[in-house]
Design a protein around this motif. Sequence first.
Motif, short mmCIF file in Angstrom:
data_model
loop_
_atom_site.label_atom_id
_atom_site.label_comp_id
_atom_site.label_asym_id
_atom_site.label_seq_id
_atom_site.Cartn_x
_atom_site.Cartn_y
_atom_site.Cartn_z
N VAL A 1 1.03 -1.52 -0.01
CA VAL A 1 0.19 -0.32 0.04
C VAL A 1 0.68 1.48 -0.46
CG1 VAL A 1 -1.17 1.02 1.51
CG2 VAL A 1 -2.02 -0.69 1.10
N SER A 2 1.93 0.77 0.17
CA SER A 2 2.84 2.38 1.06
C SER A 2 3.41 2.49 -0.48
CB SER A 2 4.03 2.63 2.36
OG SER A 2 4.56 0.89 1.59
N TYR A 3 4.09 1.64 -1.02
CA TYR A 3 5.17 1.44 -2.01
C TYR A 3 3.37 2.24 -3.90
CZ TYR A 3 7.25 0.33 -6.03
OH TYR A 3 8.67 0.07 -7.11
N LEU A 4 2.65 1.78 -3.74
CA LEU A 4 1.34 2.02 -4.16
C LEU A 4 1.29 3.97 -4.40
CD1 LEU A 4 -1.74 -0.68 -4.54
CD2 LEU A 4 0.64 -0.32 -6.60
N LEU A 5 1.00 4.26 -2.73
CA LEU A 5 0.56 5.31 -2.47
C LEU A 5 1.42 6.28 -3.03
CD1 LEU A 5 -1.13 5.02 0.64
CD2 LEU A 5 -2.06 6.12 -1.37
N LEU A 6 3.31 5.67 -2.85
CA LEU A 6 4.06 6.90 -3.43
C LEU A 6 4.39 6.64 -5.01
CD1 LEU A 6 6.76 8.09 -1.87
CD2 LEU A 6 8.23 5.44 -2.03
N LEU A 7 4.14 5.70 -5.37
CA LEU A 7 3.97 5.71 -7.05
C LEU A 7 3.52 5.99 -7.62
CD1 LEU A 7 5.35 2.78 -7.76
CD2 LEU A 7 6.40 4.06 -8.00
N PHE A 8 1.89 6.04 -7.01
CA PHE A 8 0.29 6.71 -7.79
C PHE A 8 0.08 8.02 -7.64
CE2 PHE A 8 0.86 2.06 -9.50
CZ PHE A 8 0.97 1.94 -10.22
N LEU B 1 8.89 -0.33 5.81
CA LEU B 1 7.97 -1.52 6.05
C LEU B 1 9.07 -1.80 5.28
CD1 LEU B 1 4.57 0.58 5.83
CD2 LEU B 1 5.25 -1.45 7.23
N PHE B 2 9.71 -1.38 3.54
CA PHE B 2 10.21 -2.37 3.40
C PHE B 2 11.23 -2.62 3.71
CE2 PHE B 2 14.89 -2.29 0.77
CZ PHE B 2 13.70 -3.51 -0.77
N SER C 1 9.00 -7.45 -3.19
CA SER C 1 8.59 -6.26 -2.75
C SER C 1 9.44 -5.22 -3.48
CB SER C 1 9.96 -6.27 -1.59
OG SER C 1 11.51 -6.39 -2.41
N LEU C 2 9.95 -4.91 -5.02
CA LEU C 2 10.10 -4.05 -6.20
C LEU C 2 9.05 -3.45 -6.88
CD1 LEU C 2 13.34 -5.86 -6.61
CD2 LEU C 2 12.77 -4.00 -5.09
N LEU C 3 7.87 -5.04 -6.89
CA LEU C 3 7.30 -4.82 -8.16
C LEU C 3 5.64 -4.33 -7.55
CD1 LEU C 3 7.58 -8.53 -9.47
CD2 LEU C 3 7.88 -5.91 -10.01
#
Length: 93
Positions: free
Chosen positions: A17-24, A49-50, A78-80
């Motif tokens: 979730v944090s990755y998606l929020l960061l990216l998008f 979290l990573f 974790s990268l995708l």
Amino acid sequence: MKALQKTFDLVAILEGVSYLLLLFVAVPIKYILKDASYVKMLGMPHGILFILYVVLAFVLKDKLGWSKPVFHSVLLASLLPFATFFIGKKYKG
């Protein structure tokens, strides 16, 4: 062991979730609206979290007897984007 697996599942979801929020969300706002505050606000929690995800993957690798290909798949997830939502369920012990 089950508590550790549940913790990994939760961290995997939160990391995703944090990755998606960061990216998008945060990165487009940074470049479109010229406001880097969202990247700064979401970057640190995502980084923590990573790191927690990777550390838990190393711990679970030995405890669950993951093979090298499985372990590498877990790390690659974790990268995708979206991958960490599925990885915890797929590679349970």
